[in-house]
Every structure is written in C-alpha cells, then in structure tokens.
Enzyme design. Structure first.
Site, mmCIF file in Angstrom:
data_model
loop_
_atom_site.group_PDB
_atom_site.id
_atom_site.type_symbol
_atom_site.label_atom_id
_atom_site.label_comp_id
_atom_site.label_asym_id
_atom_site.label_seq_id
_atom_site.Cartn_x
_atom_site.Cartn_y
_atom_site.Cartn_z
ATOM 1 N N CYS A 1 0.603 -0.582 0.179
ATOM 2 C CA CYS A 1 -0.399 -0.309 -0.140
ATOM 3 C C CYS A 1 1.172 1.173 0.346
ATOM 4 O O CYS A 1 1.760 0.939 0.923
ATOM 5 C CB CYS A 1 -0.800 -0.174 1.642
ATOM 6 S SG CYS A 1 -1.597 1.190 1.174
ATOM 7 N N HIS B 1 -8.873 -3.495 -2.111
ATOM 8 C CA HIS B 1 -8.018 -3.290 -1.390
ATOM 9 C C HIS B 1 -8.421 -1.794 -1.319
ATOM 10 O O HIS B 1 -9.056 -0.588 0.131
ATOM 11 C CB HIS B 1 -7.196 -3.069 -1.931
ATOM 12 C CG HIS B 1 -5.650 -2.668 -1.194
ATOM 13 N ND1 HIS B 1 -4.352 -3.416 -0.405
ATOM 14 C CD2 HIS B 1 -5.351 -0.894 -0.733
ATOM 15 C CE1 HIS B 1 -3.741 -2.089 0.050
ATOM 16 N NE2 HIS B 1 -4.932 -0.985 -0.405
ATOM 17 N N GLU B 2 -9.082 -0.938 -2.550
ATOM 18 C CA GLU B 2 -9.305 0.837 -2.711
ATOM 19 C C GLU B 2 -10.319 0.894 -1.668
ATOM 20 O O GLU B 2 -10.797 1.942 -1.254
ATOM 21 C CB GLU B 2 -9.338 0.893 -4.077
ATOM 22 C CG GLU B 2 -7.699 1.119 -4.746
ATOM 23 C CD GLU B 2 -6.879 1.162 -4.091
ATOM 24 O OE1 GLU B 2 -7.025 1.994 -3.007
ATOM 25 O OE2 GLU B 2 -5.351 0.420 -4.075
ATOM 26 N N HIS C 1 -10.159 1.332 1.536
ATOM 27 C CA HIS C 1 -9.637 2.504 2.254
ATOM 28 C C HIS C 1 -10.804 4.106 2.513
ATOM 29 O O HIS C 1 -10.309 4.357 2.541
ATOM 30 C CB HIS C 1 -8.792 2.906 0.807
ATOM 31 C CG HIS C 1 -6.864 3.001 0.877
ATOM 32 N ND1 HIS C 1 -6.205 2.864 2.003
ATOM 33 C CD2 HIS C 1 -7.001 2.408 -0.072
ATOM 34 C CE1 HIS C 1 -5.384 2.101 2.253
ATOM 35 N NE2 HIS C 1 -5.892 1.985 1.125
HETATM 36 ZN ZN ZN Z 1 -3.968 0.971 0.072
#
Ligand code: ZN
Length: 172
Positions: free
Chosen positions: A100, A142-143, A146
């Site tokens: 990341c 993953h995004e 966020h």
């Molecule tokens: Zn990330």
C-alpha cells in the site's frame, strides 16, 4: 496534473468514512481524478484511493500494470471508479500479497474474495456493473476498504503474514 502527497499510516484521514460524490462532472472531481492517476503512476502503484491523498471522497483508481512493485500485474488502462460498491462475492477466499502506498516498506498476505460483482460510476457519469477476478478483484477490495477507513493490515489473519519489503523481495 499535480503529483499529490500521499497520507501514510497514522494520518487520521485514512481512518475516515469517505463521502459519496454527487456531481461526477464537477471540475474539482475531474481534476482530482487526473491528479490521482498521475500520482499512482509516478509511485508505481496499481491502485490509489482518494483518501490516500487526503480527499475524503468515494473514488479510487485501478491502474494495474506490471511495475517494479508488481511485476506480475495484468495491464489495464487507469480507470476511475466512483461511488463503488460490491454487489456479490464469490465467497472463495484466496490469500495473496499486497502492499500500500500509504504503508511503505511492508507487504502482507491478505485474504480476499477471488471474484466479485461490482457497480461503480465512470468518469462519464454512467453507472456500470462488472465482474472482476483475481488481481483486479484484489485491487478493488483493497481500494474500497480505503473508502471505509480500513487498511490491509486490518485484514491480516496473523502478524506472521506481514513482511518487510526487503525480505519480501528476497524471499517471494
Ligand atoms: Zn492502499
């Protein structure tokens, strides 16, 4: 285009719930998309979410391509995904390595759904539905995390699945 500063772990922006984008074609959103694409490319990332550049919006870029950080990544044009959601999941969980840009120097073996059906709004304002698998599905998950204040460290099954970048490069 501007290369934006990346917020790193410890910055409270990474722990916030990001807000939905109402007007996709607003100049400040289009500018943010351009800047996110420039920033992810410069940093050899395969994805970047708006909160990582301290813009707390539900928007990320998937920009998968082979790079120093991810030599095996499939090639895909940088794509802005606005107000993204997961519609359904394969429930087939696979573990693979993630890094990341907000957590420099670490790699983790993270469990994710192998396939997902998703919906997002494109840069032209169309709402589209797609199925993503494997590496692209991993980037999307993953995004999306966020946007909800979650980082990959939160998903690890064990701290033993966490490597430094240097040990990862030597061993994996
Ligand atoms: Zn990330």
């Amino acid at each position: 285009m501007t290369i934006l500063d990346i917020a790193e772990l410890g910055n409270p922006i990474l722990r916030c719930q990001a807000q939905s984008i109402e007007k996709v074609r607003e100049p400040k959103i289009l500018q943010l998309i351009d800047d996110l694409i420039a920033t992810v490319e410069l940093n050899n990332g395969v994805g970047i979410a708006a909160p990582q550049v301290s813009a707390s919006y539900r928007l990320f870029i998937v920009a998968s391509r082979p790079s120093i950080r991810y030599p095996q990544a499939p090639k895909m044009n940088p794509t802005a995904m606005i107000n993204p959601t997961i519609i359904s999941r394969s429930n087939e969980i696979v573990k693979d390595w993630e890094g990341c840009l907000s957590i420099p120097g670490l790699r983790g073996l993270v469990p994710r759904d192998r396939a997902i059906e998703v919906e997002y709004t494109t840069i032209t304002g169309d709402r589209v539905r797609k199925i993503f698998t494997d590496f692209i599905a991993r980037i999307f998950q993953h995004e999306l995390d966020h946007l909800d204040g979650i980082v990959f460290l939160d998903r690890l099954e064990s701290n033993q699945d966490l490597f430094t970048e240097a040990e990862y490069q030597k061993r994996i």
